[in-house]
Scaffold this active site. Structure first.
Site, PDB file in Angstrom:
ATOM      1  N   HIS A  62     101.435 -42.187 -13.537  1.00 31.36           N
ATOM      2  CA  HIS A  62     100.003 -42.210 -13.855  1.00 31.36           C
ATOM      3  C   HIS A  62      99.670 -42.949 -15.157  1.00 31.36           C
ATOM      4  O   HIS A  62      98.867 -42.472 -15.965  1.00 31.36           O
ATOM      5  CB  HIS A  62      99.452 -40.790 -13.915  1.00 31.36           C
ATOM      6  CG  HIS A  62      99.461 -40.076 -12.588  1.00 31.36           C
ATOM      7  ND1 HIS A  62      99.470 -40.731 -11.381  1.00 31.36           N
ATOM      8  CD2 HIS A  62      99.464 -38.747 -12.269  1.00 31.36           C
ATOM      9  CE1 HIS A  62      99.466 -39.852 -10.382  1.00 31.36           C
ATOM     10  NE2 HIS A  62      99.476 -38.637 -10.896  1.00 31.36           N
ATOM     11  N   HIS A  99      91.847 -38.382  -9.534  1.00 33.75           N
ATOM     12  CA  HIS A  99      92.775 -37.269  -9.392  1.00 33.75           C
ATOM     13  C   HIS A  99      92.077 -35.906  -9.326  1.00 33.75           C
ATOM     14  O   HIS A  99      92.582 -34.900  -9.836  1.00 33.75           O
ATOM     15  CB  HIS A  99      93.769 -37.296 -10.555  1.00 33.75           C
ATOM     16  CG  HIS A  99      95.123 -36.767 -10.231  1.00 33.75           C
ATOM     17  ND1 HIS A  99      95.398 -35.419 -10.124  1.00 33.75           N
ATOM     18  CD2 HIS A  99      96.282 -37.404  -9.975  1.00 33.75           C
ATOM     19  CE1 HIS A  99      96.675 -35.255  -9.839  1.00 33.75           C
ATOM     20  NE2 HIS A  99      97.240 -36.443  -9.738  1.00 33.75           N
ATOM     21  N   GLU A 137      94.343 -38.990  -3.329  1.00 33.47           N
ATOM     22  CA  GLU A 137      94.252 -40.099  -4.273  1.00 33.47           C
ATOM     23  C   GLU A 137      94.392 -41.427  -3.528  1.00 33.47           C
ATOM     24  O   GLU A 137      95.496 -41.824  -3.174  1.00 33.47           O
ATOM     25  CB  GLU A 137      95.375 -39.982  -5.315  1.00 33.47           C
ATOM     26  CG  GLU A 137      95.452 -38.637  -5.995  1.00 33.47           C
ATOM     27  CD  GLU A 137      96.848 -38.369  -6.578  1.00 33.47           C
ATOM     28  OE1 GLU A 137      97.403 -39.234  -7.267  1.00 33.47           O
ATOM     29  OE2 GLU A 137      97.394 -37.285  -6.325  1.00 33.47           O
TER      30      GLU A 137
END
Ligand code: BGC
Length: 379
Positions: A142, A214, A344
C-alpha cells in the site's frame, strides 16, 4: 432504490439537485434551492502541522458521505435500511486518533502510489533497480511506510455539496518511487445514491501507479459483528493465486470448483473456512473497460451495493487481520475478525515484477485514470 424513503417532494428536489450538480458549478451557485448550499467542513485535528477537515457530501435522498482531507479517508457512508433506519455502513473511528494509531489497517483510506504488494520491495524499470520501503514481511504494501493514506491532501469542495476534489503531489523518490506524481481524486455522491471515485495521475518519470480505495464495508451498519452473512457476487472467472506472503505466483487460475468462486451470489461465510487465512486475493474481472463487476447484499437490513469499475481486478479482503484490538473505534465497536470487508478495485498485485500481468507503468506524457462506482440501495 430507497423507493420507500423517497417522497414526491424529495424526488422533485432530487431532480433539482441533479440539474445543479451536473452543470458543474455555475447553475448550483445561481440556485436558490436551500439544499444546494455548501456546508462548511468541520475541524478534525492536525497532522504534520496541517489542519485536518471533515467534509460532508449529501444528496437529496438523505445519503451522507463524510471524507477527511487526511488520507482521503471515508469516515461515514450513511444509508437507510429497508425500513428507513439510517446507519453508517463503513468501519470507522470516533476521532483522528483512531486513524493515526499504529496498525490502523487503512480504514477508509485512499491507497497509493502502488496499492497492494510489490515483492521484496523492489522492481526494475528501464534498466534501473528501485528499492522501496519494506513494510510487510520484506515486501512493500500500500505505498510503503507513509503512503497516500497518511498524507494531508488539498481538498476542494465542489458547489452543491455532492463532490470533493482531493489533490496530492508525491515527490520524486518518495517511498522509493521514481518521478513527481500529481494525483487527483474526486469523490462524488450522485443523485442516484452512488459514490463515484475518479482518479487521475501524471508523472515526470516512468513509475508504477496503482490507486485504490480501502473502505471496510459492513452493510448491517453495526448490527452484525462480521460480514460472513453478506452475499457477494463477482463477475470474475479467474483470480491470481498467491504464496504465503500474499505475493502472486504469476498464474491466473479459474475460480470454478474452488472456494474462490463468487460468479454466482454466495454468502461469504459459506466457503471462507476452506481458504487459509480467509479471503485476501485478487479477482480478475471478465469484462473489458468500465462495467458493473459485482454486488454485495445484506439480507437482514435489505441493504445492497453494486460495484462498477474501469479496473481489471479487485482485491476482496475479508478483514482477516482484524482482531478486536483497535482503539478509538466508533461507538466503542469491537472490530473482530471479518468485522468489515474491502472491495479494492485495482490492477494485479506485484505487477511491476510480473511481465505477464497488465501494465501498471505510467510514463511522462500519459495520464493514469481509474473510475470506481459503489451504488447503494435496498431490496
Ligand atoms: C491487504 C491485506 C492487508 C489489508 C490491511 C488489504 O488490502 O490485501 O493483506 O492486511 O489491506 O492492511
Amino acid at each position: 432504490m430507497f423507493i420507500k424513503q423517497i417522497s414526491l417532494m424529495t424526488i422533485i428536489s432530487g431532480s433539482l439537485i441533479a440539474t445543479s450538480c451536473n452543470s458543474a458549478g455555475k447553475k448550483a451557485e445561481e440556485s436558490t434551492d436551500s439544499v444546494a448550499t455548501t456546508a462548511a467542513p468541520q475541524p478534525y485535528g492536525h497532522v504534520d502541522g496541517q489542519e485536518v477537515l471533515q467534509y460532508t457530501l449529501t444528496n437529496a435522498n438523505g445519503i451522507v458521505v463524510k471524507v477527511l482531507n487526511y488520507g482521503g479517508v471515508i469516515t461515514d457512508i450513511i444509508t437507510p435500511d429497508r425500513d428507513g433506519n439510517k446507519g453508517n455502513i463503513v468501519l470507522s473511528y470516533d476521532s483522528l486518533a483512531g486513524y493515526l494509531q499504529k496498525g490502523n489497517p487503512y480504514f477508509g483510506t485512499l491507497v497509493g502510489r502502488y496499492g497492494n504488494r510489490i515483492a521484496k520491495a523492489t522492481f526494475q524499470l528501464d534498466g534501473q533497480t528501485y528499492k522501496l520501503a519494506a513494510n510487510d514481511h520484506g515486501n512493500t504494501l500500500h505505498g510503503g511506510m507513509k503512503g497516500f493514506d497518511k498524507v494531508v491532501w488539498k481538498a476542494t469542495p465542489q458547489p452543491g455539496d455532492s463532490s470533493l476534489v482531493l489533490e496530492y503531489t508525491s515527490k520524486d523518490g518518495e517511498e522509493g518511487y521514481p518521478g513527481n506524481l500529481q494525483v487527483q481524486v474526486t469523490y462524488t455522491l450522485t443523485a442516484d445514491n452512488a459514490l463515484k471515485i475518479e482518479y487521475a495521475a501524471t508523472t515526470d518519470k516512468a513509475t508504477p501507479v496503482n490507486l485504490t480505495q480501502h473502505t471496510y464495508f459492513n452493510l448491517s451498519a453495526g448490527k452484525d459483528a462480521n460480514i460472513l452473512d453478506h452475499v457477494l457476487q463477482l463477475n470474475a472467472s479467474n483470480y491470481t493465486p498467491v504464496d504465503d506472503l500474499l505475493i502472486p505466483t504469476g498464474k491466473i487460475s479459474p475460480v470454478k470448483g474452488t472456494p474462490m468462486d463468487f460468479t454466482a451470489a454466495k454468502k461469504i461465510g459459506q466457503d471462507i473456512g476452506k481458504v487459509k487465512g480467509g479471503y485476501d486475493h485478487n479477482w480478475v474481472f471478465d469484462k473489458q473497460g468500465f462495467d458493473t463487476v459485482g454486488s454485495l447484499y445484506h439480507e437482514a437490513s435489505g441493504r445492497y451495493m453494486t460495484m462498477a469499475t474501469s479496473e481489471p481486478a479487485v482485491q476482496f479482503y475479508s478483514g482477516n487481520f482484524l482482531d478486536g484490538s483497535l482503539d478509538y473505534t466508533r461507538d466503542g465497536a469491537k472490530y473482530v475478525q471479518h468485522a468489515g470487508m474491502c472491495l479494492e478495485a485495482q490492477h494485479f498485485p506485484d505487477s511491476p515484477n510480473q511481465p505477464s500481468f497488465p501494465n501498471t507503468i505510467l510514463k511522462p506524457g500519459e495520464r493514469y485514470t481509474q473510475t470506481t462506482v459503489y451504488q447503494f440501495g435496498v431490496k
